[in-house]
Write a protein that holds these residues in place. Structure first.
Motif, PDB file in Angstrom:
ATOM      1  N   ARG A  88       0.801  -1.230   0.000  1.00 14.52           N
ATOM      2  CA  ARG A  88       0.000   0.000   0.000  1.00 14.52           C
ATOM      3  C   ARG A  88       0.833   1.278   0.000  1.00 14.52           C
ATOM      4  NH1 ARG A  88      -2.357  -4.923   0.834  1.00 14.52           N
ATOM      5  NH2 ARG A  88      -4.628  -4.800   0.948  1.00 14.52           N
ATOM      6  N   TRP A  89       2.001   1.260  -0.638  1.00 14.60           N
ATOM      7  CA  TRP A  89       2.777   2.480  -0.767  1.00 14.60           C
ATOM      8  C   TRP A  89       2.210   3.317  -1.902  1.00 14.60           C
ATOM      9  CZ3 TRP A  89       8.663   2.667   0.261  1.00 14.60           C
ATOM     10  CH2 TRP A  89       8.967   1.950   1.425  1.00 14.60           C
ATOM     11  N   SER A  90       2.246   4.620  -1.736  1.00 18.79           N
ATOM     12  CA  SER A  90       1.864   5.540  -2.803  1.00 18.79           C
ATOM     13  C   SER A  90       3.091   5.857  -3.653  1.00 18.79           C
ATOM     14  CB  SER A  90       1.294   6.828  -2.215  1.00 18.79           C
ATOM     15  OG  SER A  90       2.319   7.541  -1.528  1.00 18.79           O
ATOM     16  N   LEU A  91       2.873   6.533  -4.788  1.00 20.29           N
ATOM     17  CA  LEU A  91       3.995   6.959  -5.627  1.00 20.29           C
ATOM     18  C   LEU A  91       4.906   7.901  -4.849  1.00 20.29           C
ATOM     19  CD1 LEU A  91       5.487   7.178  -8.339  1.00 20.29           C
ATOM     20  CD2 LEU A  91       3.871   8.968  -8.991  1.00 20.29           C
ATOM     21  N   ASP A  92       4.330   8.816  -4.093  1.00 25.73           N
ATOM     22  CA  ASP A  92       5.138   9.748  -3.297  1.00 25.73           C
ATOM     23  C   ASP A  92       5.983   9.000  -2.271  1.00 25.73           C
ATOM     24  OD1 ASP A  92       4.134  11.900  -4.668  1.00 25.73           O
ATOM     25  OD2 ASP A  92       2.587  12.378  -3.184  1.00 25.73           O
ATOM     26  N   ASP A  93       5.411   7.956  -1.671  1.00 29.28           N
ATOM     27  CA  ASP A  93       6.172   7.149  -0.709  1.00 29.28           C
ATOM     28  C   ASP A  93       7.399   6.531  -1.377  1.00 29.28           C
ATOM     29  OD1 ASP A  93       4.364   7.638   1.359  1.00 29.28           O
ATOM     30  OD2 ASP A  93       3.169   5.853   0.916  1.00 29.28           O
ATOM     31  N   ILE A  94       7.194   5.984  -2.566  1.00 30.59           N
ATOM     32  CA  ILE A  94       8.276   5.274  -3.250  1.00 30.59           C
ATOM     33  C   ILE A  94       9.415   6.222  -3.628  1.00 30.59           C
ATOM     34  CG2 ILE A  94       8.890   3.902  -5.289  1.00 30.59           C
ATOM     35  CD1 ILE A  94       5.973   2.876  -5.288  1.00 30.59           C
ATOM     36  N   VAL A  95       9.077   7.369  -4.253  1.00 27.63           N
ATOM     37  CA  VAL A  95      10.135   8.279  -4.723  1.00 27.63           C
ATOM     38  C   VAL A  95      10.813   9.006  -3.559  1.00 27.63           C
ATOM     39  CG1 VAL A  95       9.076   8.586  -6.980  1.00 27.63           C
ATOM     40  CG2 VAL A  95       8.492  10.162  -5.137  1.00 27.63           C
ATOM     41  N   PRO A 136       0.871   6.687   8.098  1.00 29.14           N
ATOM     42  CA  PRO A 136       1.952   7.288   7.300  1.00 29.14           C
ATOM     43  C   PRO A 136       3.136   6.341   7.191  1.00 29.14           C
ATOM     44  CG  PRO A 136       1.146   8.822   8.968  1.00 29.14           C
ATOM     45  CD  PRO A 136       0.529   7.495   9.280  1.00 29.14           C
ATOM     46  N   LEU A 137       3.904   6.496   6.129  1.00 29.25           N
ATOM     47  CA  LEU A 137       5.021   5.588   5.884  1.00 29.25           C
ATOM     48  C   LEU A 137       6.026   5.589   7.033  1.00 29.25           C
ATOM     49  CD1 LEU A 137       6.213   3.648   3.821  1.00 29.25           C
ATOM     50  CD2 LEU A 137       7.421   5.571   2.791  1.00 29.25           C
ATOM     51  N   ASP A 138       6.250   6.776   7.659  1.00 23.59           N
ATOM     52  CA  ASP A 138       7.248   6.833   8.729  1.00 23.59           C
ATOM     53  C   ASP A 138       6.773   6.174  10.020  1.00 23.59           C
ATOM     54  OD1 ASP A 138       5.369   8.680   9.482  1.00 23.59           O
ATOM     55  OD2 ASP A 138       6.745  10.372   9.679  1.00 23.59           O
TER      56      ASP A 138
END
Length: 244
Positions: free
Chosen positions: A102-109, A217-219
Motif C-alpha cells: 500500500r505504498w503511494s507513488l510519493d512514498d516510493i520516490v 503514514p510511511l514513517d
C-alpha cells in the motif's frame, strides 16, 4: 467514469436484492417512475439521490461502495511467465512489493533513489498485469485479492530463496522487533497437518494487520518479513551418523 458506472450497477443490484423496483422507490423520492428510469439511464444521480435511495434500503453509501469492491474480480495469482518478467527487473520487483504493501507513488520516490518517470513506467506495467489500476494523478488502486500469493515453487519464490535467504539470517535476532524460533520434534501426519493449519491462520492474521496499518503514514511503519516453514527433515548435519 467507470467507477460511476460500477456504482450505479451495484445500486441496481442492491435494489433488486431488496425486491424494489423503480415504481416502488419513485414515490419515496417524490418522482415519477419515468423520472427515476431517466436518472439511471442518463447516469444523472446526484450524491444526495444516492443517499436517499440507500436510506430506502436502510443502507449507507459506504455499504454500497463495499459491495461494489467485493463484486469486482480480484487477482489471486500471476502466471509463471508474469512472475519471471518481474524477477528479471529488480526495480519492477521493488515497486511491486511496495504497492502490495500500500505504498503511494510519493512514498516510493521519497524513500528510494528512483525518479518519478521511472516509477510511473513500472506502475504502468503493473497496471497491464492487473496488479493495480493506475488512476488519474498517478493514484494507485490495488486490484489483488486478499488471498493473493506468489506461485508455489514459482519464479518469485525461487528469487527470494536464492538471493535473499542468506542475507535474511545475517542477524542475531536480538532486537525488540526481531524474533527467531527454531523448533524440532516428531509429529504424526495428523499433528503436522493441524500445525500447518495454524501457520496459515497466523499468515492470515499477519495480512490483516498489514492491511490495517496500511492507512498509517510511511514513517510510522517498518518493513517486516515473516518466514514460516515446516517440513519433513531427518538428515542434514546428522546424516553421517545414521546407520544404513
Amino acid at each position: 467514469m467507470p467507477q460511476v458506472n460500477s456504482l450505479l450497477n451495484t445500486l441496481k443490484k442492491a435494489l433488486k436484492a431488496h425486491g424494489l423496483t423503480y415504481a416502488d422507490i419513485a414515490p419515496k423520492l417524490d418522482l415519477t417512475e419515468a423520472s427515476v428510469k431517466r436518472l439511471f439511464s442518463e447516469q444523472a444521480i446526484s450524491l444526495a439521490r444516492f443517499e436517499q435511495i440507500c436510506q430506502i434500503m436502510e443502507m449507507e453509501i459506504t455499504d454500497l461502495v463495499q459491495m461494489m469492491n467485493e463484486q469486482q474480480p480480484r487477482l489471486q495469482q500471476l502466471t509463471a511467465d508474469q512472475e519471471e518478467e518481474i524477477t528479471r527487473d529488480l526495480v519492477l520487483l521493488l515497486i511491486t512489493v511496495c504497492v502490495l504493501n500500500r505504498w503511494s507513488l510519493d512514498d516510493i520516490v521519497s524513500f528510494y533513489n528512483l525518479s518519478e518517470p521511472v516509477c510511473i513506467q513500472k506502475l504502468a506495467r503493473l497496471d497491464k498485469l492487473k496488479i493495480i489500476e493506475l488512476l488519474p494523478k498517478n493514484k494507485i488502486k490495488l486490484l489483488v485479492a486478499t488471498n493473493f500469493s506468489w506461485r508455489d515453487d514459482g519464479p518469485i519464490q525461487h528469487f527470494f530463496q536464492e538471493k535473499i535467504a542468506q542475507e535474511y539470517f545475517k542477524t542475531r535476532f536480538n532486537d525488540d522487533d526481531e524474533c527467531l524460533l527454531v523448533l524440532n520434534g516428531m509429529l504424526s501426519p495428523q499433528s503436522n497437518g493441524e500445525f500447518q493449519r495454524k501457520l496459515k491462520k497466523i499468515a492470515r492474521e499477519f495480512d490483516d494487520l498489514n492491511n490495517q496499518d496500511a492507512a498509517l503514514p510511511l514513517d510510522k511503519r517498518n518493513g517486516v518479513t515473516l518466514v514460516m516453514a515446516v517440513r519433513n527433515w531427518r538428515y542434514g548435519l546428522f546424516k553421517p551418523l545414521i546407520r544404513n
